[in-house]
Design a protein around this motif. Structure first.
Motif, mmCIF file in Angstrom:
data_model
loop_
_atom_site.group_PDB
_atom_site.id
_atom_site.type_symbol
_atom_site.label_atom_id
_atom_site.label_comp_id
_atom_site.label_asym_id
_atom_site.label_seq_id
_atom_site.Cartn_x
_atom_site.Cartn_y
_atom_site.Cartn_z
ATOM 1 N N CYS A 49 0.824 -1.215 0.000
ATOM 2 C CA CYS A 49 0.000 0.000 0.000
ATOM 3 C C CYS A 49 0.859 1.267 0.000
ATOM 4 N N GLU A 81 -0.699 -4.525 5.953
ATOM 5 C CA GLU A 81 -1.595 -5.536 6.539
ATOM 6 C C GLU A 81 -1.303 -6.949 6.063
ATOM 7 N N ILE A 82 -1.065 -7.080 4.768
ATOM 8 C CA ILE A 82 -1.074 -8.417 4.186
ATOM 9 C C ILE A 82 0.201 -9.206 4.509
ATOM 10 N N CYS A 117 -1.704 2.604 4.687
ATOM 11 C CA CYS A 117 -2.248 1.321 5.122
ATOM 12 C C CYS A 117 -2.766 1.430 6.569
ATOM 13 N N ASP A 118 -3.656 0.499 6.908
ATOM 14 C CA ASP A 118 -4.490 0.583 8.109
ATOM 15 C C ASP A 118 -3.856 1.176 9.365
ATOM 16 N N HIS A 189 -3.999 1.868 -1.203
ATOM 17 C CA HIS A 189 -4.546 1.032 -0.123
ATOM 18 C C HIS A 189 -5.919 0.502 -0.513
ATOM 19 N N CYS A 190 -6.489 -0.342 0.315
ATOM 20 C CA CYS A 190 -7.776 -0.970 0.002
ATOM 21 C C CYS A 190 -8.818 0.107 -0.321
ATOM 22 N N ALA A 196 -8.134 1.643 6.352
ATOM 23 C CA ALA A 196 -7.269 2.659 5.754
ATOM 24 C C ALA A 196 -8.093 3.858 5.285
HETATM 25 FE FE1 FES Z 1 -3.152 -1.911 3.169
HETATM 26 FE FE2 FES Z 1 -5.722 -2.979 2.928
HETATM 27 S S1 FES Z 1 -3.790 -3.989 2.875
HETATM 28 S S2 FES Z 1 -5.085 -0.962 3.336
#
Ligand code: FES
Length: 562
Positions: A49, A81-82, A117-118, A189-190, A196
């Protein structure tokens, strides 16, 4: 470069040395007297992200120079996150400490926080709140929409949806490969209203991000323009001495909570907002979130609770469009990083009728109440949360028998066991997945539906845990049960076969077991031994519970404004 100097016991020598060592970038004597702007760079290829931040940093730098400042980028921890095990939440406080200490230790007058990212965005806001020099948030922006066979795809709501369908047998392996290729099509990001996106729009409501910046897609030219404006803005904010403590007030947090409820944002934002406020000694009790949720209309039709994604919100006007509709409920006199009040920067915002299905009018909302409810009861004496609009309506009032998993490992081992005794009416309970227990409170709260039930067509069940879930997840999922099992919360005492009652309308979560029996179980319970070393040990010994924001106890200020 007048900020506190390196300790050689000779301030003049320290300044002399500092100037000498910074000339290699080409700066001249006069430049050292300009506002020095740190750019907190969280570029990382492991954190996908943030893999596109390079050109954005260049644009921010241009903006800083145009406004008469000197930009100096520096690296801090980057949490994706991932690819982060066991969960980024374990490291949010580490990132916040890194951010705070680097801002404080380096000779900068203001800082641009470059997140996305989150956990990065809340960590940076926590650190900047404690360091308290002028700071502005800027994110890498959301991915553009994905597409598969005419259907819009969103990471990672559709990652979860299609994986569940694959397990249930309605999606083939070949289809799954094609979907996988289309789920995350660009940098960013998502792109649903996950954690996020939620923390990005909340940054706007808090007044710490340029209006409209959150929703601009990661690869859109307008994001580059917003980056440049961010660089200009922070130089002016330094001149105006606009520190976070002047912007992050109780009222601005109430504005952010209103927006969180109106956009159906992530349940994780509850924890993060409490933690950011906590850094300034502002207490945000869970009851406040519930009260504001009950009195805030649900306006933004965004996944996972609605239909559209961030790219669509961008076209509809972004967070300012939602805030404009929410105006009657907001504290409009709050100062923002632009030097204007929230009311001043919302003054000229208009919303095109073309996009009215994305951002609903105040008096014609998608739902009369906001997206998150806070539950209490003997199972969660200090509270639990549920994302009501991402849940099945039919399960919001439900009584069922518990099927208990004692840890994340136990869940993984048994959930798909064909011999597992479970029916669709049962309630899946996960213990020891909280801040201390897991540790790090992983996003496992959306427990997988047992495969044998999926194959019968079951797609949702009531699930209860002391864990979190991704902001992109969905289902009738009760999260953040506090106190957690690892500190002896009642959730630790639930046994398979116990009856549990969930009543969201009444905000109740009750374990229907006699008091004497619970007392007996409590006597038998013993706390887990905290093992391990290093950061994880520090984390488990000092992390606060979910209703307190999961910050470290030693990072709170001494004075707290209740
Ligand atoms: Fe980074 Fe979803 S993996 S915001």
């Amino acid at each position: 470069m007048t900020k506190a100097v390196t300790s050689y016991g000779d301030r003049g020598f320290s300044q002399f040395l500092r100037r000498a060592f910074n000339r290699h970038l080409g700066y001249s004597e006069e430049d050292f007297d300009k506002p020095i702007i740190g750019i907190c760079n969280t570029f990382s290829e492991v954190n996908r992200c943030h893999s596109h931040l390079g050109p954005l940093i260049e644009a921010i730098k241009r903006g800083v120079v145009m406004a008469g400042g000197v930009p100096l980028e520096f690296p801090t921890i980057s949490l994706g996150e991932i690819n982060t095990s066991p969960t980024t939440m374990l490291y949010r406080n580490l990132a916040a400490m890194d951010t705070e200490e680097m801002i404080r230790a380096q000779p900068i007058d203001g800082v641009v926080l470059l997140g996305g990212c989150d956990k990065v965005t809340p960590a940076q806001l926590m650190g900047a709140a404690s360091a308290d020099i002028p700071a502005i948030m800027f994110t890498g922006g959301p991915m553009a929409n994905g597409e598969y066979e005419g259907r819009t795809l969103g990471a990672c709501s559709d990652c979860r949806y299609f994986w569940q369908e694959y397990r249930g047998g309605s999606v083939s392996e070949a289809e799954l490969v094609k979907i996988n290729e289309a789920l995350a099509p660009t940098a960013g990001h998502c792109m649903v209203m996950g954690s996020a996106s939620t923390m990005a729009v909340c940054s706007e409501a808090l007044g710490l991000m340029l209006p409209g910046a959150a929703a601009i897609p990661a690869t859109h030219n307008k994001r580059m323009a917003a980056a440049q404006e961010t660089g200009k803005c922070i130089v002016e904010a330094v001149k105006l001495k606009l520190t976070p403590s002047k912007i992050l007030t109780r009222n601005s947090f109430e504005n952010a909570i209103r927006l969180l409820m109106a956009v159906g944002g992530s349940s994780n934002a509850v924890i993060h907002l409490i933690a950011i406020a906590g850094r300034l000694g502002i207490e945000l009790p869970l009851g406040l979130f519930d009260e504001l949720s009950r009195t805030t209309p649900f306006l933004a039709n965004l996944r996972p609770a609605g239909k559209y994604q961030m790219e669509d919100l961008y076209r509809a006007g972004g967070a300012p469009a939602v805030l404009k509709e929410l105006s009657p409920l907001l504290h409009l006199g709050e100062m923002t990083i632009t030097g204007e009040t929230l009311g001043e920067w919302l003054k000229d915002v208009t919303i095109s009728e073309t996009y009215r299905d994305i951002v609903r009018p105040y008096d014609n909302p998608l739902h009369p109440e906001g997206g998150i409810a806070v539950l209490h009861g003997n199972l969660a004496p200090r509270g639990a949360v549920i994302k009501t609009k991402a849940a099945s309506k039919s399960l919001l009032k439900h009584r069922g028998k518990a099927v208990v998993f004692t840890s994340v490992e136990d869940l993984e081992t048994r959930i798909n066991d064909p011999l597992l005794e479970v029916s669709p009416e049962d309630i899946l309970v996960l213990q020891n997945a909280g801040p201390i227990g897991a540790p790090g409170m992983p996003e496992v709260g959306m427990l997988p539906i047992p495969e044998k039930l999926l194959k019968q067509g079951v797609r949702d069940m009531v699930r209860i845990s002391d864990a979190r879930m991704s902001g992109t997840a969905f289902g009738t999922v009760v999260l953040h049960v506090t106190p957690e099992a690892a500190v002896g919360g009642v959730i630790a005492l639930v046994r398979t076969g116990d009856e549990i009652e969930l009543d969201v309308e009444q905000r109740r979560l009750q374990l229907l077991v006699p008091v004497e029996e619970l007392a007996r179980r409590q006597n038998e319970w013993s706390p887990p031994v905290i093992q391990g070393r290093g950061y994880t040990r520090l984390y488990r010994e000092h992390v606060l519970q979910a209703d307190e924001g999961c910050d470290f106890d030693f990072l709170l200020p001494e004075e707290t404004d209740k």
